[in-house]
Scaffold this motif. Structure first.
Motif, PDB file in Angstrom:
ATOM      1  N   ASN A 215       0.337  -0.902   0.183  1.00 28.79           N
ATOM      2  CA  ASN A 215      -0.077  -0.453   0.573  1.00 28.79           C
ATOM      3  C   ASN A 215       1.121   1.506  -0.140  1.00 28.79           C
ATOM      4  O   ASN A 215       2.025   0.969   0.728  1.00 28.79           O
ATOM      5  CB  ASN A 215      -1.055   0.004   1.485  1.00 28.79           C
ATOM      6  CG  ASN A 215      -1.815  -1.101   1.178  1.00 28.79           C
ATOM      7  OD1 ASN A 215      -1.614  -1.524   2.136  1.00 28.79           O
ATOM      8  ND2 ASN A 215      -2.467  -0.991   0.012  1.00 28.79           N
ATOM      9  N   GLY A 216       1.340   2.093  -0.599  1.00 27.54           N
ATOM     10  CA  GLY A 216       0.871   3.666  -0.592  1.00 27.54           C
ATOM     11  C   GLY A 216       1.949   3.297  -2.102  1.00 27.54           C
ATOM     12  O   GLY A 216       3.627   4.345  -1.831  1.00 27.54           O
TER      13      GLY A 216
ATOM     14  N   LYS B 268       1.577   2.956  -7.317  1.00 31.11           N
ATOM     15  CA  LYS B 268       1.051   2.130  -8.168  1.00 31.11           C
ATOM     16  C   LYS B 268       0.107   2.587  -8.831  1.00 31.11           C
ATOM     17  O   LYS B 268      -0.316   3.085 -10.231  1.00 31.11           O
ATOM     18  CB  LYS B 268       0.710   0.561  -7.763  1.00 31.11           C
ATOM     19  CG  LYS B 268       1.340  -0.505  -6.899  1.00 31.11           C
ATOM     20  CD  LYS B 268       0.755  -2.180  -6.494  1.00 31.11           C
ATOM     21  CE  LYS B 268       0.113  -1.095  -5.397  1.00 31.11           C
ATOM     22  NZ  LYS B 268       0.592  -0.901  -4.119  1.00 31.11           N
ATOM     23  N   THR B 269      -0.626   2.990  -7.933  1.00 30.57           N
ATOM     24  CA  THR B 269      -2.266   3.798  -8.889  1.00 30.57           C
ATOM     25  C   THR B 269      -1.548   4.576  -9.429  1.00 30.57           C
ATOM     26  O   THR B 269      -2.134   5.682 -10.445  1.00 30.57           O
ATOM     27  CB  THR B 269      -3.050   3.953  -7.599  1.00 30.57           C
ATOM     28  OG1 THR B 269      -3.437   2.861  -7.299  1.00 30.57           O
ATOM     29  CG2 THR B 269      -4.316   5.253  -8.139  1.00 30.57           C
ATOM     30  N   THR B 270      -0.928   5.945  -8.844  1.00 33.12           N
ATOM     31  CA  THR B 270      -0.873   7.216  -8.768  1.00 33.12           C
ATOM     32  C   THR B 270      -0.100   6.704 -10.877  1.00 33.12           C
ATOM     33  O   THR B 270       0.138   7.334 -10.829  1.00 33.12           O
ATOM     34  CB  THR B 270       0.586   7.502  -7.760  1.00 33.12           C
ATOM     35  OG1 THR B 270      -0.086   7.600  -7.141  1.00 33.12           O
ATOM     36  CG2 THR B 270       1.054   9.339  -8.470  1.00 33.12           C
TER      37      THR B 270
ATOM     38  N   GLN C 268      -9.513   1.709  -9.264  1.00 37.30           N
ATOM     39  CA  GLN C 268      -8.880   0.807  -7.691  1.00 37.30           C
ATOM     40  C   GLN C 268     -10.816   0.789  -6.620  1.00 37.30           C
ATOM     41  O   GLN C 268     -10.898   0.237  -6.136  1.00 37.30           O
ATOM     42  CB  GLN C 268      -8.007   1.768  -6.956  1.00 37.30           C
ATOM     43  CG  GLN C 268      -7.973   0.630  -5.866  1.00 37.30           C
ATOM     44  CD  GLN C 268      -6.025   1.527  -4.869  1.00 37.30           C
ATOM     45  OE1 GLN C 268      -5.257   1.929  -5.226  1.00 37.30           O
ATOM     46  NE2 GLN C 268      -6.139   0.873  -3.828  1.00 37.30           N
TER      47      GLN C 268
ATOM     48  N   HIS D 190      -2.770  -7.416  -5.012  1.00 37.86           N
ATOM     49  CA  HIS D 190      -2.419  -7.800  -3.689  1.00 37.86           C
ATOM     50  C   HIS D 190      -2.383  -9.101  -3.747  1.00 37.86           C
ATOM     51  O   HIS D 190      -1.811  -9.557  -2.886  1.00 37.86           O
ATOM     52  CB  HIS D 190      -2.558  -6.798  -2.144  1.00 37.86           C
ATOM     53  CG  HIS D 190      -2.686  -5.603  -2.210  1.00 37.86           C
ATOM     54  ND1 HIS D 190      -1.181  -5.211  -2.838  1.00 37.86           N
ATOM     55  CD2 HIS D 190      -3.172  -4.225  -2.867  1.00 37.86           C
ATOM     56  CE1 HIS D 190      -1.308  -3.355  -2.927  1.00 37.86           C
ATOM     57  NE2 HIS D 190      -2.922  -3.033  -2.795  1.00 37.86           N
TER      58      HIS D 190
HETATM   59  N1  LIG Z   1      -4.249  13.152  -4.422  1.00 40.74           N
HETATM   60  C1  LIG Z   1      -3.223  13.234  -3.467  1.00 40.74           C
HETATM   61  N2  LIG Z   1      -2.608  14.021  -2.675  1.00 40.74           N
HETATM   62  C2  LIG Z   1      -1.597  13.452  -1.742  1.00 40.74           C
HETATM   63  N3  LIG Z   1      -0.375  12.209  -1.486  1.00 40.74           N
HETATM   64  C3  LIG Z   1      -1.050  11.519  -2.792  1.00 40.74           C
HETATM   65  C4  LIG Z   1      -2.301  11.684  -3.566  1.00 40.74           C
HETATM   66  N4  LIG Z   1      -2.708  10.477  -4.634  1.00 40.74           N
HETATM   67  C5  LIG Z   1      -1.899   9.382  -3.504  1.00 40.74           C
HETATM   68  N5  LIG Z   1      -1.395  10.064  -2.313  1.00 40.74           N
HETATM   69  C6  LIG Z   1       0.243   9.124  -2.257  1.00 40.74           C
HETATM   70  O1  LIG Z   1       0.972   9.049  -2.631  1.00 40.74           O
HETATM   71  C7  LIG Z   1       1.451   7.848  -2.310  1.00 40.74           C
HETATM   72  C8  LIG Z   1       1.574   6.730  -3.194  1.00 40.74           C
HETATM   73  O2  LIG Z   1      -0.358   6.236  -3.881  1.00 40.74           O
HETATM   74  P1  LIG Z   1      -1.033   5.304  -4.127  1.00 40.74           P
HETATM   75  O3  LIG Z   1      -2.287   4.946  -4.461  1.00 40.74           O
HETATM   76  O4  LIG Z   1       0.133   5.558  -5.745  1.00 40.74           O
HETATM   77  O5  LIG Z   1      -0.424   3.909  -4.183  1.00 40.74           O
HETATM   78  P2  LIG Z   1      -0.671   2.738  -4.259  1.00 40.74           P
HETATM   79  O6  LIG Z   1       0.360   1.661  -4.704  1.00 40.74           O
HETATM   80  O7  LIG Z   1      -2.050   2.023  -5.133  1.00 40.74           O
HETATM   81  O8  LIG Z   1      -0.853   2.040  -2.851  1.00 40.74           O
HETATM   82  P3  LIG Z   1      -2.910   1.033  -2.478  1.00 40.74           P
HETATM   83  O9  LIG Z   1      -1.987  -0.512  -2.558  1.00 40.74           O
HETATM   84  O10 LIG Z   1      -3.012   1.514  -1.164  1.00 40.74           O
HETATM   85  O11 LIG Z   1      -3.218   1.285  -3.594  1.00 40.74           O
HETATM   86  C9  LIG Z   1       0.751   7.222  -1.247  1.00 40.74           C
HETATM   87  O12 LIG Z   1       1.827   7.032  -0.057  1.00 40.74           O
HETATM   88  C10 LIG Z   1      -0.430   8.209  -0.945  1.00 40.74           C
HETATM   89  O13 LIG Z   1      -0.549   8.810   0.115  1.00 40.74           O
END
Ligand SMILES: Nc1ncnc2c1ncn2[C@@H]1O[C@H](COP(=O)(O)OP(=O)(O)OP(=O)(O)O)[C@@H](O)[C@H]1O
Ligand SMILES: [Mg+2]
Lengths: 366, 258
Positions: free
Chosen positions: A41-42, A45-47, A89, A198
């Motif tokens: 998590n974090g 990936k989504t970003t 997601q 995951h």
């Molecule tokens: N709009 C936003 N503003 C500030 N921080 C953000 C934003 N979007 C994501 N983050 C931060 O960027 C990091 C990566 O987030 P992301 O959602 O890409 O993770 P992830 O790998 O998809 O996690 P998960 O498995 O929980 O979905 C995280 O620490 C999150 O808090």
């Protein structure tokens, strides 16, 4: 464009107010490949996915680039989205519309004709086994149905690239397997798939290649089978208590000593920094990030594979002790010493590799 | 590989169509109030207040008020749509995120919101006008063009409301916009009495606020009296729609795209 790459990501960064969510990531996805983004998590990936279809803007710097079908999402967002289907997601179905209306509205977004829309919807509802939910309200759908509907919605335009952000999270095994089968069928239709999950089993089943990322960085990349083979001991012995470990510790030390222990780690290539703490034979190599979590390495050279050193690696996670090795016989012998104590001897899997790569303890961002 | 995303108009109308569809789902609860409200107004004002104030601005008071209320109906509905409606679509339902995964840009989507606000303005002012026709408060003449002013008014308040929404993080804050801006404006924009009757010191305010200009256009059509300065009112409305729309899109893009 003659090259077969659908996505080319080069040294991409994305920060949110000084915090780097994606930190210099690079990878390529080939045509009709299923490519996985894995990570805790974090991890970002989504970003990363959002930057690909224009829902997030990468940090501007000259040496970072994203190309999707040859288009840059900064400038040709619509062209990219016209060729993509996205399963986000979080469920974002239009709850003010029913099942078929949700699809119908989306078909209009792609400018599809009435008759094409009708045929496509019938086909997709059938494909996702939702035909009898056609006129249901969204609120009346189960989690699995919603997810299948979102996948159907992502397919209305017959996308060349399907982007799936945790498509099966929260779904039961039946639904998950149904979705896997559909996705395999999609791949046969020349579709390229970018997937986050995951579920290591899911990644193993679907992905031709994947990257494991952590803290916005790539930790590992490759075909899941190969990664596992190259970077992970083949067998794991899980012991449920430190007491059990006490019974075999002597034997393991001795075994390693008997066949000659070395101080060089054998399974390091490809594993970057965080996982690379297997120095020292049975030394107390404490994971730099955590205190509960320590890794020791007992190394031994077996007769038949003198070139490839067999390694015994021990990992403590609170009460549980994991003993990893490529040599099942050593672990089997250890089991004999346990005399009725709880244990679990199994082949290692992608999850073990994932944990080895990204660490067992929680980081702040999780 | 030919890859042509749908045209701008296709995109905008696809979203507009989605709004129409959602609206029509509750045809009774959505479609009746626009007709009921003017009826209540006629009963209350026509039978009550109207008897004490025989005429205003050269016409019967009921008729004077009717020409203003055709416009405020458009204003209220457009403002609700692009504040609460937009906020919910953006933050709670994530409907926008869904749309933005299709070949639709933030700009397409918000232009469509404004167009939809205009459509609702058109519908609501038509409903008021219809009731006024039925009860012979207004003649069927050039007055049939008033809903077009309702449409422009809806677009303008749609754009203004989107701009306001771009600042709002908590849905409760819209109350400031409604009770702090729209309601007071209602009293100082010529709906209830001519702005010429306002004290000299307050007159400039009436000229600045947007509603005044819409009301003036509507009244001209209702009374059949046209003056050249109506062009200024029309220009004001068009300019306000573009300016607020432009900044709303700019600000909301930053919010919708990470
Ligand atoms: N709009 C936003 N503003 C500030 N921080 C953000 C934003 N979007 C994501 N983050 C931060 O960027 C990091 C990566 O987030 P992301 O959602 O890409 O993770 P992830 O790998 O998809 O996690 P998960 O498995 O929980 O979905 C995280 O620490 C999150 O808090
Ligand atoms: Mg995510």
């Amino acid at each position: 464009m003659s090259d077969t790459r659908v996505i080319a990501v080069k040294n991409v960064r994305k920060s949110y107010g000084g915090f780097l969510a994606v930190n210099g990531l690079s990878f390529d996805v080939d045509k009709t490949e299923c490519f996985g983004l894995l990570g805790p998590n974090g991890a970002g990936k989504t970003t990363m996915m959002k930057m690909i279809y224009g829902m997030a803007i990468r940090d501007p710097h000259s040496d970072g680039s994203i190309s999707v079908f040859g288009y840059d999402p900064l400038y040709d967002e619509l062209k990219i989205k016209n060729l993509c289907g996205v399963v986000p997601q979080e469920d974002n179905l239009d709850i003010e519309l029913n099942v078929v209306e949700n699809l119908d509205v989306f078909c209009r977004f792609y400018g599809m004709s009435k008759s094409a829309t009708r045929d496509r919807i019938d086909y997709l509802l059938d494909l996702m086994e939702l035909t009898d939910k056609r006129d249901s309200k969204i609120k009346a759908l189960s989690g699995g149905m919603k997810r299948r509907l979102i996948i159907a919605r992502a397919l209305v335009n017959q996308p060349k690239l399907l982007i799936l952000d945790e498509p099966t999270t929260g779904l039961d095994p039946q639904v998950r397997h149904v979705i896997w089968n559909k996705l395999r069928a999609m791949k046969k239709l020349d579709m390229t798939i970018l997937l986050t999950t995951h579920y290591m089993e899911e990644a193993f089943q679907l992905c031709d290649r994947l990257i494991i990322m952590d803290g916005g960085k790539k930790m590992m990349e490759g075909n899941p089978q190969r990664l596992l083979k190259d970077n992970m001991e083949h067998y794991v012995l899980e012991l449920k208590s430190a007491g059990s470990f006490g019974k075999v510790e002597g034997f393991l030390k001795e075994t390693a000593a008997n066949i000659g222990s070395t101080t060089e780690a054998a399974t390091k290539e490809g594993v970057t920094d965080k996982a690379g703490n297997d120095e020292g034979a049975f030394g107390e190599a404490v994971n730099a990030e955590t205190e509960t979590d320590e890794t020791e390495t007992i190394e031994a050279e077996t007769d038949e594979a003198a070139s490839k050193k067999a390694v015994i690696r021990v990992e403590h996670m609170e009460e549980i002790v994991y003993v990893y090795s490529n040599d099942p016989e050593v672990l089997q012998k250890a089991v004999c010493l346990l005399k009725g104590e709880d244990y679990y001897l199994r082949q290692s899997n992608l999850e073990d590799l994932f944990l080895k790569t990204t660490g067992r303890a929680l980081a702040n961002a999780q | 590989m030919p890859n042509n995303p749908p045209s701008f108009l296709t995109r905008v109308f696809a979203i507009w169509h989605r709004h129409v569809r959602v609206y029509n789902k509750f045809l009774l609860s959505n479609g009746l109030p626009p007709f009921l409200e003017p009826l209540i107004f006629l009963a209350g004002i026509g039978l009550g207040l109207g008897r004490y104030i025989p005429s205003m601005g050269g016409v019967s008071y009921v008729r004077f008020l009717a020409s203003g209320l055709i416009i405020t109906a458009a204003m209220w509905t457009a403002s609700f749509e692009c504040t609460f409606g937009t906020f919910i679509r953006m933050e709670f339902g994530k409907v926008y995120d869904g749309m933005l995964a299709a070949p639709i840009s933030v700009r397409d989507m918000l232009i469509s919101e404004i167009l939809w606000a205009g459509t609702k303005g058109l519908f609501f002012s038509s409903a008021v006008l219809f009731i006024m026709f039925v009860f012979r408060v207004l003649p069927v003449s050039i007055t049939v063009l008033v809903p077009f002013v309702g449409f422009l008014t809806g677009m303008m308040f749609g754009a203004i409301s989107l701009f306001v929404t771009s600042f709002v993080r908590n849905i409760q804050y819209f109350n400031f916009f409604f009770t702090g801006f729209l309601t007071p404006m209602f009293f100082f924009s010529g709906v209830l009495f001519p702005v010429e009757n306002l004290p000299k010191a307050v007159r400039p305010i009436a000229e600045i606020v947007p509603l005044t200009h819409s009301v003036r256009l509507s009244r001209a059509l209702c009374n059949g009296v046209f003056t050249p300065d109506l062009v200024i009112d029309l220009l004001y409305i068009v300019a306000a729609t573009f300016v607020f729309g432009y900044f709303a899109i700019k600000r909301l893009r930053r919010r919708l795209i990470d």
